[in-house]
Design a protein around this motif. Structure first.
Motif, PDB file in Angstrom:
ATOM      1  N   ALA A 115      11.419 -35.024   7.295  1.00 24.38           N
ATOM      2  CA  ALA A 115       9.997 -34.861   7.594  1.00 24.38           C
ATOM      3  C   ALA A 115       9.356 -34.003   6.529  1.00 24.38           C
ATOM      4  O   ALA A 115      10.043 -33.285   5.798  1.00 24.38           O
ATOM      5  N   LYS A 116       8.010 -34.105   6.443  1.00 24.20           N
ATOM      6  CA  LYS A 116       7.286 -33.196   5.563  1.00 24.20           C
ATOM      7  C   LYS A 116       6.000 -32.766   6.254  1.00 24.20           C
ATOM      8  O   LYS A 116       5.476 -33.460   7.137  1.00 24.20           O
ATOM      9  N   SER A 117       5.526 -31.595   5.849  1.00 22.75           N
ATOM     10  CA  SER A 117       4.286 -31.090   6.431  1.00 22.75           C
ATOM     11  C   SER A 117       3.651 -30.152   5.421  1.00 22.75           C
ATOM     12  O   SER A 117       4.353 -29.404   4.731  1.00 22.75           O
ATOM     13  N   THR A 118       2.323 -30.203   5.320  1.00 18.57           N
ATOM     14  CA  THR A 118       1.630 -29.379   4.340  1.00 18.57           C
ATOM     15  C   THR A 118       1.001 -28.167   5.022  1.00 18.57           C
ATOM     16  O   THR A 118       0.308 -28.315   6.029  1.00 18.57           O
ATOM     17  N   MET A 119       1.271 -27.002   4.463  1.00 17.26           N
ATOM     18  CA  MET A 119       0.736 -25.759   5.021  1.00 17.26           C
ATOM     19  C   MET A 119      -0.777 -25.700   4.780  1.00 17.26           C
ATOM     20  O   MET A 119      -1.225 -25.675   3.636  1.00 17.26           O
ATOM     21  N   PRO A 120      -1.571 -25.703   5.859  1.00 15.75           N
ATOM     22  CA  PRO A 120      -3.015 -25.670   5.659  1.00 15.75           C
ATOM     23  C   PRO A 120      -3.477 -24.306   5.165  1.00 15.75           C
ATOM     24  O   PRO A 120      -2.784 -23.312   5.352  1.00 15.75           O
ATOM     25  N   TYR A 121      -4.660 -24.253   4.568  1.00 11.53           N
ATOM     26  CA  TYR A 121      -5.271 -22.970   4.225  1.00 11.53           C
ATOM     27  C   TYR A 121      -5.767 -22.345   5.520  1.00 11.53           C
ATOM     28  O   TYR A 121      -6.217 -23.049   6.416  1.00 11.53           O
ATOM     29  N   PRO A 122      -5.680 -21.048   5.634  1.00 10.82           N
ATOM     30  CA  PRO A 122      -6.017 -20.435   6.929  1.00 10.82           C
ATOM     31  C   PRO A 122      -7.523 -20.372   7.172  1.00 10.82           C
ATOM     32  O   PRO A 122      -8.311 -20.299   6.244  1.00 10.82           O
TER      33      PRO A 122
END
Lengths: 264, 779
Positions: A115-122
């Motif tokens: 799986a992959k997931s992108t860390m959003p900007y806070p």
């Protein structure tokens, strides 16, 4: 909207009566559940692997041991997570970076799930305010819903997940939101949760997670599972995981913030 | 405007051609004369629908009046005794010397109920030998004795007790016909389509019984003059209004009241009718401090007027306006409603040729208002039609009656959109889509012998996308694959569908009949609902570059028998329906906030089959019926349930209704209803797992389980005190769900707080013992 609508329906039907019933349900094959989280609050990444059980069994979910779990930051060489007791796999010393894509790989009995997931900007959780659900009621009967106040960035496709606690008691309702119609504006929408009653002087904690759109999609589907039958709700289905290979669960890179406020 | 002209002239030339062919082949008959006219109720001047007109000498020759009370019979020169009759009316016989075309307008007297109490609960099928199948007619006057929830008599709730018709759920006025979805019923009120026939979350229908004259339901094998929906046609006709004298009527119930007034505008020539209804549930809310700022009500207004220009021409104007309002203080409000207006012109062009020209306006919209402390916005959607119909009925001879006509509807559909303080322009500026739905039809009723009757015909339906200058997107799965811009006012994609229809009746003897029918129906407008029940916020969508017309082919076979001198009627019907291009939402569809709802849709096919049994007792002190349906409805949608067949939520294996009314004496009568059906198909969890510390359920294959079976019994008693001069009144007392069965409305799954670490299923039931009283009066 659906929640408000069905709240009205519930209010109208004061004659409705509830009872517990026992259903004749088939056995379900035990399935692997992977929950992988990369958070900005810690340099430790935790992946929990368990199995599903039958509906009428106790809520004891067998841990999956002996899996090989790796995490990679934005395509760097994957690092192997350490196995702890109880199906928990951890990697330490990797600081999450906003905008980076994280990759997870889990190998169980020779089968690999990825799986992959992108860390959003806070997005900053500025405040918690309260919405009065029934302004006409007597002061001791007033019920509130929490409004998480944050300014949605113009940057499109922000997705959020919330968890709320009333005097330390957790609301199990799945609450997610995206900015499809509210892009770039301050959030005003209360968290409507049907069986969660907030009263005057309660201490409310709201956790806010910024999540990526695929994870939003997963939780949005989970949130539609409530309710079954001709009386309302959508036909429930199992949410499609963002992990490939046919498992339950999800992999999420997410930001974390929390705020505690007393209802005035 | 060229496209319109082209389409129209295209239709018209086809029609003309068809007409000419028939004219030339059938015009050679000589020495025949036509007797024609209208049949009316003597006391009110209302025209009678379906009154029987029989030539006494020969039992096989006869007809019945059409929906405007008109009849026409062509016979060889001679002298005939002609009998006019209708249910609950005294028959009338007139002798006619037919040596030229004659007009005979007839009035019938209400049958005096002397010693012999005759009650007919379901209108007698004028003749079982008619070719049409699956037709149910309701006599609105007589259904008022049946028990209903909240004491609010309702045409649709009575229909739900007929074979092949199911209720959408407890107390619901949504109905499902032969496995069809709720949007596959064409609901007409004075010819105007009604897009949402329910009030107050579905507990009431939009039909105020006081305003209704006649309701006919056709289950699938519809004649060619109807089109546009797959499952059924519910054709509701409003009262015309008394053209002799003024009358006022009303009813007071626990939840709502209605009032109506009717009378002549010019005595004997014209009349009007006004009927209003309003609920007052919100008055109770006002009494409670907790809910006093909330609103919850609906109202209906039916108006109608008609005018006899001369013997051959008559004009009708009718309208309906209804609105629901729900509101939580000033923070949230939703209102929805229908508006329809119909203008009709009946013209007897020739004793053999009846024409009806209709202009219709129909509108349905909803609006949800949301107000925060600093933002205000609303969510809205609308469907609006302008509709023109020209229908002809040509009574060629005693063996052939030809119906033909043309229909053009301009639809304007505004998809669900957010407006107000929001930022997403794609959603707030979703534009209104236009389309043109048109049809030409021709159908002939042919009675070659007195044993055989055949209705055959076809309908050509055409649907064109009319551009508004915005884009239509095409999807491959989730992905936007292509787009097309249709310039304002130009014709985009056009769909042509030919719908053949045929039904046949063969009379074995005087009491036994066999019928067989086939029809194809096309549906161009689709109601998108991701809910398990119908909501006012479900949205309509027309065909597009992704959505193709839904198709249904239905074959049915039936056996009908009159028994014990017409006291009892038995019918057995079976059907098989094949459905194509069915539409559903994909899992986790985001229907309100998605930029284009078409990206959220999936397509597939369906099938439905069943057996319907009905036994009616039509006359005597005790009347009623028993109906039983055995059926199955399945769908196969790419992307749902691993692309396997699954039973739909409309599927109920067994469905039984028993309805009875017993007239004790002139003042008292009692009625009872028993209903039993298999629980709706639902999806239950079989397992569970842990996500983020929460119990999460693992669901079975779609609709793999059943709700518990539904059953209940209702009772009612009607008391009609002796009529005082003109004042007539009645009391109705009823109990819904007499034995307090807790029928599952929803079943939910949750953590068991009494036994931590386990989960349980919780059932919610809505109504236990709902008593009600209503008082109705007329003077």
């Amino acid at each position: 909207m659906k929640i408000i609508y069905s709240t009205i329906l519930a209010a109208v039907l004061l004659l409705g009566c509830k009872k517990d019933i026992k259903l004749d349900l088939n056995q379900s094959a035990s399935q692997i559940v992977i929950e992988g989280i990369v958070s900005d609050k810690s340099t430790t990444q935790t992946i929990t692997i368990s199995k599903s059980v039958n509906f009428y069994e106790n809520n004891i979910y067998p841990a999956v041991t002996g899996a090989v779990v790796t995490i990679s930051d934005n395509g760097a060489t994957p690092v192997v997570a350490t196995e702890l007791p109880g199906g928990i796999y951890q990697n330490q010393g990797m600081a999450a970076v906003y905008g980076h894509t994280y990759y997870m790989s889990v190998t169980i009995a020779g089968i690999t799930y990825t799986a992959k997931s992108t860390m959003p900007y806070p997005v900053t959780l500025n405040d918690i305010t309260f919405y009065n659900n029934n302004p006409g009621a007597k002061p001791d009967k007033l019920e509130y819903s929490a409004i998480p106040k944050f300014d949605d960035p113009i940057l499109y496709q922000n997705s959020y997940k919330f968890v709320q606690y009333d005097n330390g008691l957790k609301d199990n309702t799945v609450i997610v939101r995206n900015d499809n119609v509210t892009n770039g504006i301050t959030n005003e929408e209360p968290i409507f949760s049907r069986d969660f009653k907030i009263h005057k002087s309660d201490v409310i904690t709201v956790e806010m997670y910024c999540i990526d759109p695929n994870v939003y999609h997963y939780f949005f589907l989970l949130s539609t599972q409530a309710g079954s039958g001709p009386g309302g709700g959508t036909t429930p289905t199992n949410p499609e995981s963002n992990i490939s290979g046919g498992v339950l669960g999800y992999f999420s890179a997410q930001t974390y913030q929390t705020k505690t406020v007393t209802v005035p | 405007m060229m496209y319109k002209k082209n389409l129209f002239s295209n239709h018209f030339s086809r029609l003309l051609l068809l007409t000419l062919i028939f004219l030339t082949t059938k015009s050679a008959i000589a020495q025949n004369y036509t007797i024609s006219g209208r049949v009316k109720d003597k006391s009110s001047g209302e025209v009678m629908i379906g009154a029987s007109v029989m030539v006494q000498s020969s039992k096989s020759i006869g007809t019945s009046t059409n929906e405007y009370g008109f009849y026409s019979i062509t016979l060889a020169k001679g002298t005939y005794a002609i009998k006019f009759s209708n249910v609950n009316f005294a028959e009338y016989i007139d002798t006619v010397v037919l040596d030229k075309n004659k007009v005979l307008n007839v009035v019938l007297n209400t049958k005096s109920q002397m010693n012999d109490i005759v009650v007919v609960s379901r209108k007698r099928d004028p003749s079982i030998s008619k070719a049409q199948m699956g037709v149910e007619k309701l006599d609105v006057k007589e259904i008022s004795k049946l028990p209903v929830i909240f004491g609010e008599k309702d045409v649709i709730k009575t229909l739900q007790l007929l074979p092949g018709v199911k209720s959408e759920g407890e107390g619901s006025s949504g109905f499902l016909v032969r496995g069809g979805a709720p949007d596959q019923n064409l609901i007409l009120l004075d010819e105007a389509p009604v897009y949402n026939a329910s009030h107050l979350l579905g507990f009431f229908s939009t039909f105020n019984s006081d305003a209704i004259k006649d309701a006919t339901l056709i289950k699938g094998n519809t004649p060619a003059q109807y089109g546009g929906r797959l499952s059924s046609v519910l054709d509701v006709k409003m009262n015309d209004g008394n053209n002799k004298e003024f009358h006022y009527a009303g009813g007071i119930g626990l939840i709502s009241s209605q009032l109506s007034a009717e009378g002549p505008l010019q005595k004997g020539k014209s009349s009007f009718l006004v009927t209003g209804r309003r609920t007052y549930l919100d008055m109770f809310l006002k009494a409670s401090p907790q809910y006093k700022d909330n609103s919850l009500y609906f109202y209906d207004l039916n108006v109608k007027a008609n005018y006899d220009i001369n013997n051959a021409n008559r004009i009708y104007i009718s309208g309906y306006f209804g609105r629901d309002k729900l509101g939580l203080a000033d923070a949230f409000g939703i209102d929805w409603g229908n508006t329809t207006a119909t203008i009709r012109w009946n013209s007897i062009i020739h004793p053999k040729l009846f024409s009806n020209t209709t202009f219709i306006y129909s509108n349905y919209d909803y609006k949800i208002n949301i107000k925060g402390s600093s933002i205000t916005f609303n969510i809205n959607s609308r469907i609006r039609d302008i509709n023109f119909k020209q229908d002809f009925q040509w009574y060629i001879n005693t063996k052939n009656t030809l119906k033909f006509g043309v229909n053009v509807i301009k639809h304007e559909i505004t998809p669900t959109r957010f407006q107000g303080d929001i930022s997403n322009d794609t959603i707030s500026t979703k534009s209104t889509r236009k389309s043109l739905e048109s049809a030409v039809y021709i159908t002939n009723t042919y009675n070659p012998t007195n044993r055989i009757s055949i209705d055959y015909g076809a309908r050509l339906s055409i649907y064109s996308i009319i551009g508004n200058g915005s884009q239509y997107y095409m999807y491959k799965g989730d992905v936007k694959a292509d787009s097309i811009t249709v310039a304002d006012g130009t014709v985009g994609k056009t769909f042509y569908n030919l719908e053949p229809r045929i039904s046949m009746s063969y009379k074995l003897d005087n009491n036994n009949n066999l019928k067989v029918a086939y029809s194809r129906n096309t549906q161009h407008l689709h109601l998108l609902s991701n809910s398990t029940s119908t909501n006012p916020t479900d949205q309509w969508i027309g065909n597009s570059y992704n959505i193709t017309p839904e198709l249904a082919d239905q074959v049915s076979l039936g056996y009908f028998r009159n028994m014990a001198n017409n006291k009892y009627e038995l019918s057995v019907e079976t059907y098989y329906k094949d459905l194509q291009h069915q539409i559903d939402y994909k899992n986790a569809a985001d229907i309100i906030t998605s930029n284009d709802v078409e990206s959220q849709l999936l397509y597939g096919k369906g099938r439905a089959y069943g057996l319907e049994l009905s036994i009616k007792k039509k006359t005597g002190r005790f009347t009623g019926w028993l109906s039983y349906t055995l059926s199955r409805t399945e769908r196969k949608i790419d992307g749902i349930n691993n692309n396997d067949w699954y039973v739909t939520k409309q599927d109920r294996t067994h469905d039984i209704s028993i309805v009875g009314t017993y007239t004790i004496n002139k003042k008292w009568s009692v009625s009872g209803i028993i209903v039993y059906y298999t629980g709706a198909a639902v999806t239950y969890p079989e397992g569970k797992y842990n996500v983020g510390g929460n119990t999460t359920f693992l669901y079975s294959t779609r609709n793999g389980y059943r709700m518990p079976a539904y059953h209940r019994m209702d009772w009612s008693a009607t008391y009609e005190p002796q009529k005082k001069k003109k004042y007539h009144s009645s009391w109705n007392f009823s109990i819904y769900n007499v034995y307090g069965r807790e029928n599952a409305y929803t079943i939910k799954f949750e953590d068991d707080t009494n036994n931590p670490g386990t989960t349980k299923a919780v059932q919610t039931a809505l109504f236990k013992w709902v008593p009600s009283i209503s008082y109705n009066f007329k003077f």
